[in-house]
Design a protein around this motif. Structure first.
Motif, PDB file in Angstrom:
ATOM      1  N   GLU A 172       8.631  18.221   0.083  1.00 13.24           N
ATOM      2  CA  GLU A 172       7.818  18.186   1.299  1.00 13.24           C
ATOM      3  C   GLU A 172       8.124  16.921   2.089  1.00 13.24           C
ATOM      4  O   GLU A 172       8.065  15.807   1.565  1.00 13.24           O
ATOM      5  N   GLU A 185       3.840  13.867  12.404  1.00 11.15           N
ATOM      6  CA  GLU A 185       2.869  14.930  12.689  1.00 11.15           C
ATOM      7  C   GLU A 185       1.937  15.225  11.517  1.00 11.15           C
ATOM      8  O   GLU A 185       0.811  15.669  11.736  1.00 11.15           O
ATOM      9  N   ASN A 186       2.379  14.992  10.271  1.00  7.52           N
ATOM     10  CA  ASN A 186       1.526  15.389   9.152  1.00  7.52           C
ATOM     11  C   ASN A 186       1.046  14.242   8.270  1.00  7.52           C
ATOM     12  O   ASN A 186       0.230  14.454   7.385  1.00  7.52           O
ATOM     13  N   GLY A 225      -0.933  11.700   8.796  1.00  6.61           N
ATOM     14  CA  GLY A 225      -2.367  11.424   8.895  1.00  6.61           C
ATOM     15  C   GLY A 225      -3.190  12.380   8.042  1.00  6.61           C
ATOM     16  O   GLY A 225      -4.143  11.977   7.370  1.00  6.61           O
ATOM     17  N   GLN A 226      -2.808  13.646   8.069  1.00  6.85           N
ATOM     18  CA  GLN A 226      -3.508  14.646   7.250  1.00  6.85           C
ATOM     19  C   GLN A 226      -3.326  14.336   5.761  1.00  6.85           C
ATOM     20  O   GLN A 226      -4.285  14.419   4.985  1.00  6.85           O
ATOM     21  N   HIS A 227      -2.110  13.963   5.367  1.00  6.17           N
ATOM     22  CA  HIS A 227      -1.867  13.626   3.958  1.00  6.17           C
ATOM     23  C   HIS A 227      -2.681  12.402   3.535  1.00  6.17           C
ATOM     24  O   HIS A 227      -3.254  12.381   2.438  1.00  6.17           O
ATOM     25  N   TYR A 244       7.297  14.097   4.822  1.00  2.00           N
ATOM     26  CA  TYR A 244       6.180  13.430   5.477  1.00  2.00           C
ATOM     27  C   TYR A 244       6.685  13.048   6.865  1.00  2.00           C
ATOM     28  O   TYR A 244       7.732  12.420   7.002  1.00  2.00           O
ATOM     29  N   GLY A 297      -5.489  11.327   4.884  1.00  2.08           N
ATOM     30  CA  GLY A 297      -6.899  11.710   4.841  1.00  2.08           C
ATOM     31  C   GLY A 297      -7.253  12.435   3.555  1.00  2.08           C
ATOM     32  O   GLY A 297      -8.279  12.140   2.924  1.00  2.08           O
ATOM     33  N   MET A 298      -6.406  13.387   3.143  1.00  2.84           N
ATOM     34  CA  MET A 298      -6.664  14.137   1.905  1.00  2.84           C
ATOM     35  C   MET A 298      -6.577  13.208   0.692  1.00  2.84           C
ATOM     36  O   MET A 298      -7.416  13.292  -0.220  1.00  2.84           O
ATOM     37  N   ARG A 299      -5.585  12.323   0.683  1.00  6.47           N
ATOM     38  CA  ARG A 299      -5.445  11.376  -0.424  1.00  6.47           C
ATOM     39  C   ARG A 299      -6.701  10.514  -0.536  1.00  6.47           C
ATOM     40  O   ARG A 299      -7.250  10.317  -1.627  1.00  6.47           O
TER      41      ARG A 299
END
Length: 155
Positions: free
Chosen positions: A95, A100-101, A103-105, A97, A107-109
């Motif tokens: 995957e 675009e993604n 920030g989402q990773h 990083y 946040g989930m972490r």
């Protein structure tokens, strides 16, 4: 492009793929870890041993990474720092990083870390599988094929 590897937790099968890519393409692959690692003899494969300590290897990778370099890591804060610096970050499961993604990773972490710190059992990641290795190989091959060749020197 150089490839930097957060090597302490990188699966051996991924390191082996990277060693083959280094020898096939001439891309320098550098393992960064807080202990000495065995590497095959190659002018394209290097290792750096950093002192033990929280984020010491991560900080060294960020310091050494240039825009256009690739970092192999499952460490999301490290990936975020690399992406911010203009590099690319690839998880050993294949995957990417990206701006675009990431920030989402993050946040989930952070959410999962908050759950764990409050006593909630969240389990860990699934065991590394052959499918993960194949996904990584596909993305790595694509990235290597897309890289810009070194600038030709004037004659």
């Amino acid at each position: 492009m150089n490839i930097w590897v957060d090597a302490d937790a990188c699966p051996g099968v991924i390191k082996d793929m990277l060693f083959r890519v280094a020898d096939r393409t001439g891309i320098v692959v550098t393992l960064v870890a807080n202990r000495s690692l065995r590497t095959p003899p190659s002018r394209y494969i290097k290792s750096i041993v950093v002192p033990a300590g929280f984020d010491v290897a991560d900080n060294e990778i960020v310091r050494l990474t240039d825009a256009g370099d690739l970092v192999i890591t499952a460490d999301i804060p490290l990936a975020a720092a690399v992406v911010e610096k203009g590099g690319s970050a690839l998880n050993p499961r294949g995957e990417m990083y990206t701006r675009e993604n990431i920030g989402q990773h993050l946040g989930m972490r952070n959410f999962m870390e908050e759950l764990r710190s409050s006593g909630v059992e969240t389990g860990g990641p699934a065991a590394f599988s052959a499918a993960d290795g194949r996904a990584f190989a596909r993305v790595l091959d694509r990235l290597v094929a897309q890289r810009k060749p070194p600038a030709a020197t004037a004659q």
